[in-house]
Design a protein around this motif. Structure first.
Motif, PDB file in Angstrom:
ATOM      1  N   CYS A 106      -3.779  -3.194   3.072  1.00  0.00           N
ATOM      2  CA  CYS A 106      -2.326  -3.407   2.979  1.00  0.00           C
ATOM      3  C   CYS A 106      -1.766  -3.450   4.398  1.00  0.00           C
ATOM      4  CB  CYS A 106      -1.676  -2.289   2.166  1.00  0.00           C
ATOM      5  SG  CYS A 106       0.120  -2.482   2.043  1.00  0.00           S
TER       6      CYS A 106
ATOM      7  N   LEU B 229       1.733  -3.690   4.942  1.00  0.00           N
ATOM      8  CA  LEU B 229       3.186  -3.501   4.858  1.00  0.00           C
ATOM      9  C   LEU B 229       3.669  -2.428   5.823  1.00  0.00           C
ATOM     10  CD1 LEU B 229       5.951  -4.039   3.577  1.00  0.00           C
ATOM     11  CD2 LEU B 229       5.306  -2.531   1.696  1.00  0.00           C
ATOM     12  N   CYS B 230       2.922  -1.339   5.921  1.00  0.00           N
ATOM     13  CA  CYS B 230       3.362  -0.270   6.828  1.00  0.00           C
ATOM     14  C   CYS B 230       2.198   0.134   7.730  1.00  0.00           C
ATOM     15  CB  CYS B 230       3.966   0.894   6.042  1.00  0.00           C
ATOM     16  SG  CYS B 230       2.843   2.216   5.585  1.00  0.00           S
TER      17      CYS B 230
ATOM     18  N   HIS C 213      -1.796   1.008   7.126  1.00  0.00           N
ATOM     19  CA  HIS C 213      -2.873   0.019   6.937  1.00  0.00           C
ATOM     20  C   HIS C 213      -3.927   0.524   5.950  1.00  0.00           C
ATOM     21  CE1 HIS C 213      -2.208  -2.638  10.757  1.00  0.00           C
ATOM     22  NE2 HIS C 213      -1.101  -2.395  10.102  1.00  0.00           N
ATOM     23  N   CYS C 214      -3.495   0.930   4.783  1.00  0.00           N
ATOM     24  CA  CYS C 214      -4.435   1.500   3.795  1.00  0.00           C
ATOM     25  C   CYS C 214      -5.548   0.512   3.451  1.00  0.00           C
ATOM     26  CB  CYS C 214      -3.698   1.859   2.507  1.00  0.00           C
ATOM     27  SG  CYS C 214      -2.525   3.185   2.692  1.00  0.00           S
TER      28      CYS C 214
ATOM     29  N   GLY D 188      -2.761   2.502  -2.583  1.00  0.00           N
ATOM     30  CA  GLY D 188      -2.599   3.024  -1.229  1.00  0.00           C
ATOM     31  C   GLY D 188      -1.962   4.403  -1.294  1.00  0.00           C
ATOM     32  N   ILE D 189      -1.728   5.012  -0.123  1.00  0.00           N
ATOM     33  CA  ILE D 189      -1.242   6.382  -0.147  1.00  0.00           C
ATOM     34  C   ILE D 189       0.200   6.493  -0.626  1.00  0.00           C
ATOM     35  CG2 ILE D 189      -2.844   7.345   1.535  1.00  0.00           C
ATOM     36  CD1 ILE D 189      -0.941   6.874   3.673  1.00  0.00           C
ATOM     37  N   CYS D 190       0.925   5.405  -0.672  1.00  0.00           N
ATOM     38  CA  CYS D 190       2.293   5.436  -1.221  1.00  0.00           C
ATOM     39  C   CYS D 190       2.281   5.410  -2.745  1.00  0.00           C
ATOM     40  CB  CYS D 190       3.089   4.244  -0.710  1.00  0.00           C
ATOM     41  SG  CYS D 190       2.413   2.655  -1.221  1.00  0.00           S
TER      42      CYS D 190
ATOM     43  N   ARG E 227       1.214   0.559  -4.358  1.00  0.00           N
ATOM     44  CA  ARG E 227       0.528  -0.724  -4.120  1.00  0.00           C
ATOM     45  C   ARG E 227      -0.886  -0.587  -4.640  1.00  0.00           C
ATOM     46  NH1 ARG E 227       3.530  -4.284  -1.286  1.00  0.00           N
ATOM     47  NH2 ARG E 227       5.472  -3.384  -1.955  1.00  0.00           N
TER      48      ARG E 227
ATOM     49  N   ASN F 193       5.690   6.381   1.532  1.00  0.00           N
ATOM     50  CA  ASN F 193       4.569   6.227   2.453  1.00  0.00           C
ATOM     51  C   ASN F 193       4.473   7.354   3.484  1.00  0.00           C
ATOM     52  OD1 ASN F 193       6.924   5.341   3.630  1.00  0.00           O
ATOM     53  ND2 ASN F 193       6.023   3.581   4.674  1.00  0.00           N
TER      54      ASN F 193
HETATM   55  S1  SF4 Z   1       1.188   3.497   2.442  1.00  0.00           S
HETATM   56 FE1  SF4 Z   1       1.581   1.903   0.884  1.00  0.00          FE
HETATM   57  S2  SF4 Z   1       2.808   0.386   2.015  1.00  0.00           S
HETATM   58 FE2  SF4 Z   1       1.802   1.654   3.577  1.00  0.00          FE
HETATM   59  S3  SF4 Z   1      -0.104   0.574   4.065  1.00  0.00           S
HETATM   60 FE3  SF4 Z   1      -0.573   2.098   2.445  1.00  0.00          FE
HETATM   61  S4  SF4 Z   1      -0.391   0.922   0.551  1.00  0.00           S
HETATM   62 FE4  SF4 Z   1       0.665  -0.249   2.122  1.00  0.00          FE
END
Ligand code: SF4
Length: 330
Positions: A17, A19-20, A23-24, A32-34, A37, A83
């Motif tokens: 990912c 987006l933030c 980089h999961c 991902g950790i949020c 996603r 996140n």
């Molecule tokens: S925390 Fe969420 S938004 Fe951020 S990189 Fe991981 S999956 Fe993507």
């Protein structure tokens, strides 16, 4: 659920990912950790798309935004996921898990609801809107077509490319600047502070209306020296950026006692040496939320709780008595 915009394939069916800054690396069937996603058979999806866990018509002051259409109400919505890793999270019920969904909407439906309620826009708040990036963007564009605005309350932790799109779509942001020390950000928030500074700077320079919030936690980020450095940095962008210095209460995994009001008052008076508009948050004392003219001291906006009275402020955001621009969007 909607396909995510920012990701890449790292190896067969394993996604990264983008987006933030976390980089999961996301394996098939995992998130991902949020939490928001998800990798489904080699494609990344925004799994909270259009899922609302909170829904209210709020005073804009509650975001908090004190210099943006003061005294107005705005349709405010939240989804789920975040996140960051703050141990003192004040909204952990919706940021750390997928709670009960109270409503599912598409962007056009949400805009319609805002119009029906005579709201001047839509506020994305309560949980972290960045992890609903696609819904936020789609809704902001739909809102703009109908002549209403969108705003967000955010931690500011996002990569540069999606940030570019965000600042073109959102009219106002309240961004958390959670403290000043690098170590505090790394240990207690789980991210590098420079990402947040980059977002603040980009938003300000792009013409987004920006206000900042610092939640003060005793013993962690309450030093006068930190506040001097924070306020000086904000002032280097603009002395007119409003700063909300807010009282913390124990929540989630933190048992540190609440911030003493005196600490908030001390830090407010420190920040006022550098900034024109500093407000105490989560404090009931009178006058801590008033906006005064920096030139002549006239009372421009009086606030008692969420009750707002416009004083010597004209229709163009200037002091009626001396004509000084008050940095208020009206
Ligand atoms: S925390 Fe969420 S938004 Fe951020 S990189 Fe991981 S999956 Fe993507």
């Amino acid at each position: 659920m909607k396909q995510a915009v920012y990701f890449e394939e790292l190896e067969e069916d394993v996604l990264g990912c983008r987006l933030c800054p976390h980089h999961c690396r996301i394996e098939p069937g995992k998130t991902g950790i949020c939490l928001a996603r998800k990798n489904m058979r080699g494609m990344l999806y925004s799994s909270n798309y259009g899922e609302l866990t909170s829904f209210a018509i709020d005073p804009v002051e509650k975001k908090p935004l004190y210099h943006f259409y003061p005294g107005s109400e705005i349709l405010s919505v939240g989804s789920w996921g975040c996140n960051l890793f703050c141990q003192f999270c004040q909204n952990w019920e919706i940021s750390k898990s997928r709670p009960k969904i109270i409503r599912r909407v598409d962007p056009e439906q949400l805009v319609e609801i805002a119009l029906e309620n005579d709201s001047f826009g839509i506020a994305f708040t309560y949980n972290e809107p960045i992890v609903s990036f696609e819904f936020l963007l789609d809704t902001s564009r739909a809102a703009s077509k109908e002549g209403i605005i969108s705003l967000m309350v955010t931690n500011g932790v996002i990569e540069e490319e999606p940030l570019e799109l965000l600042v073109q779509s959102v009219r106002a942001m309240n961004i958390d600047l959670k403290g000043w020390k690098e170590d505090f950000y790394k240990e207690h928030i789980g991210v590098d502070k420079r990402h947040v500074l980059r977002t603040i700077e980009k938003a300000v320079r792009s013409g987004v209306h920006v206000e900042l919030t610092t939640l003060i936690i005793p013993g962690l980020n309450d030093s006068t020296d930190d506040m001097i450095q924070e306020a000086q940095w904000i002032a280097s962008l603009s002395e007119d950026i409003p700063l909300h210095i807010t009282r913390y209460f124990p929540n989630y995994k933190t048992e540190i006692p609440p911030t003493p009001p005196e600490a908030i008052f001390r830090l407010c008076s420190t920040a006022r040496q550098y900034l024109n508009h500093v407000y105490a948050g989560n404090i009931s004392a009178s006058e801590t939320g008033d906006t005064k003219c920096v030139e002549c001291g006239a009372l421009l906006i009086k606030r008692r709780g969420y009750s707002v009275t416009i004083g010597e402020l004209d229709d163009e955001g200037r002091c009626k008595l001396c004509g000084k621009n008050a940095a208020v969007v009206v």
